[in-house]
Design a protein around this motif. Structure first.
Motif, mmCIF file in Angstrom:
data_model
loop_
_atom_site.group_PDB
_atom_site.id
_atom_site.type_symbol
_atom_site.label_atom_id
_atom_site.label_comp_id
_atom_site.label_asym_id
_atom_site.label_seq_id
_atom_site.Cartn_x
_atom_site.Cartn_y
_atom_site.Cartn_z
ATOM 1 N N LEU A 34 0.767 -1.181 0.032
ATOM 2 C CA LEU A 34 0.182 -0.108 0.127
ATOM 3 C C LEU A 34 0.870 1.233 -0.005
ATOM 4 C CD1 LEU A 34 -2.652 1.727 0.442
ATOM 5 C CD2 LEU A 34 -2.155 1.368 2.980
ATOM 6 N N CYS A 43 -7.054 5.981 2.573
ATOM 7 C CA CYS A 43 -6.045 4.538 2.799
ATOM 8 C C CYS A 43 -6.357 3.891 4.024
ATOM 9 C CB CYS A 43 -4.514 5.017 2.937
ATOM 10 S SG CYS A 43 -3.789 5.759 1.666
ATOM 11 N N ALA A 46 -9.569 2.043 2.922
ATOM 12 C CA ALA A 46 -9.116 0.852 2.322
ATOM 13 C C ALA A 46 -8.596 -0.342 3.128
ATOM 14 C CB ALA A 46 -7.999 1.120 1.307
ATOM 15 N N LYS A 47 -7.721 0.113 4.251
ATOM 16 C CA LYS A 47 -7.406 -0.954 5.148
ATOM 17 C C LYS A 47 -8.548 -1.547 5.775
ATOM 18 C CE LYS A 47 -4.363 1.819 7.097
ATOM 19 N NZ LYS A 47 -3.069 2.310 7.792
ATOM 20 N N LEU A 50 -9.820 -4.113 3.577
ATOM 21 C CA LEU A 50 -9.139 -5.299 3.427
ATOM 22 C C LEU A 50 -9.112 -6.337 4.692
ATOM 23 C CD1 LEU A 50 -6.218 -3.551 1.813
ATOM 24 C CD2 LEU A 50 -8.061 -4.986 0.623
ATOM 25 N N PHE A 83 -2.213 0.298 -4.789
ATOM 26 C CA PHE A 83 -1.740 -0.919 -4.410
ATOM 27 C C PHE A 83 -1.027 -1.781 -5.341
ATOM 28 C CE2 PHE A 83 -5.369 0.033 -1.848
ATOM 29 C CZ PHE A 83 -5.238 -0.284 -0.645
ATOM 30 N N ARG A 94 -9.100 3.383 -4.739
ATOM 31 C CA ARG A 94 -9.992 2.595 -3.756
ATOM 32 C C ARG A 94 -9.607 1.408 -3.576
ATOM 33 N NH1 ARG A 94 -12.670 6.634 -1.808
ATOM 34 N NH2 ARG A 94 -14.191 7.920 -2.694
ATOM 35 N N ALA A 95 -9.965 0.611 -2.557
ATOM 36 C CA ALA A 95 -9.897 -0.938 -2.726
ATOM 37 C C ALA A 95 -10.754 -1.625 -3.604
ATOM 38 C CB ALA A 95 -9.631 -1.415 -1.239
ATOM 39 N N ASP A 96 -10.486 -2.243 -4.597
ATOM 40 C CA ASP A 96 -11.498 -3.133 -5.510
ATOM 41 C C ASP A 96 -11.138 -4.423 -4.820
ATOM 42 O OD1 ASP A 96 -12.804 -4.493 -7.399
ATOM 43 O OD2 ASP A 96 -11.956 -2.840 -8.970
ATOM 44 N N ILE A 97 -12.387 -4.844 -4.190
ATOM 45 C CA ILE A 97 -12.070 -6.082 -3.693
ATOM 46 C C ILE A 97 -12.530 -7.296 -4.879
ATOM 47 C CG2 ILE A 97 -13.586 -7.790 -2.048
ATOM 48 C CD1 ILE A 97 -11.691 -5.876 -0.630
ATOM 49 N N LEU A 100 -9.010 -7.527 -6.345
ATOM 50 C CA LEU A 100 -8.112 -8.223 -5.251
ATOM 51 C C LEU A 100 -8.326 -9.610 -5.255
ATOM 52 C CD1 LEU A 100 -5.755 -8.276 -3.267
ATOM 53 C CD2 LEU A 100 -7.578 -7.543 -1.575
#
Length: 119
Positions: A34, A43, A46-47, A50, A83, A94-97, A100
């Motif tokens: 990250l 961030c 996002a954590k 995750l 990431f 953004r966190a794209d699940i 991932l």
């Protein structure tokens, strides 16, 4: 999921320790890097997103504002969070699940989770 912030030398030492631990446990976990800075509300968000996946990778944080990370700062200063998975770009902003999950499944189906030194 392990969290890490520090300079390049510490990063190399830590990465090597992770490799040794992974080898001794016979289960290689991929490294999700990250690229972040403080503060970074996106961030932090996002954590949190995750968190349910924390047993499937090692999270390594790189603070792009540190002097030794100036190249990452120039590259990602307007895009964090960014990431990389096993040293390869994965996603930003953004966190794209789903992205991932797809990549983690791909690594897991290969029969090895394939550790690589972070970029």
């Amino acid at each position: 999921m392990l969290w890490f912030q520090g300079n390049s030398m510490q990063l190399a030492k830590y990465s090597f320790q992770l490799l040794l631990r992974n080898l001794s446990s016979k289960t290689l976990l991929p490294v999700l890097t990250l690229f972040t800075k403080d503060p970074c509300p996106l961030c932090d968000e996002a954590k949190e997103i995750l968190e349910p996946y924390k047993n499937r990778f090692i999270l390594q944080e790189v603070d792009i504002t540190l002097p030794e990370n100036s190249a990452w700062y120039e590259r990602y200063k307007f895009d964090i969070p960014v990431f990389h998975l096993n040293g390869q770009f994965l996603m930003m902003h953004r966190a794209d699940i789903s992205k991932l999950e797809k990549q983690l499944q791909k690594l897991e189906q290969q029969g090895t989770r394939g550790w690589r030194a972070p970029s």
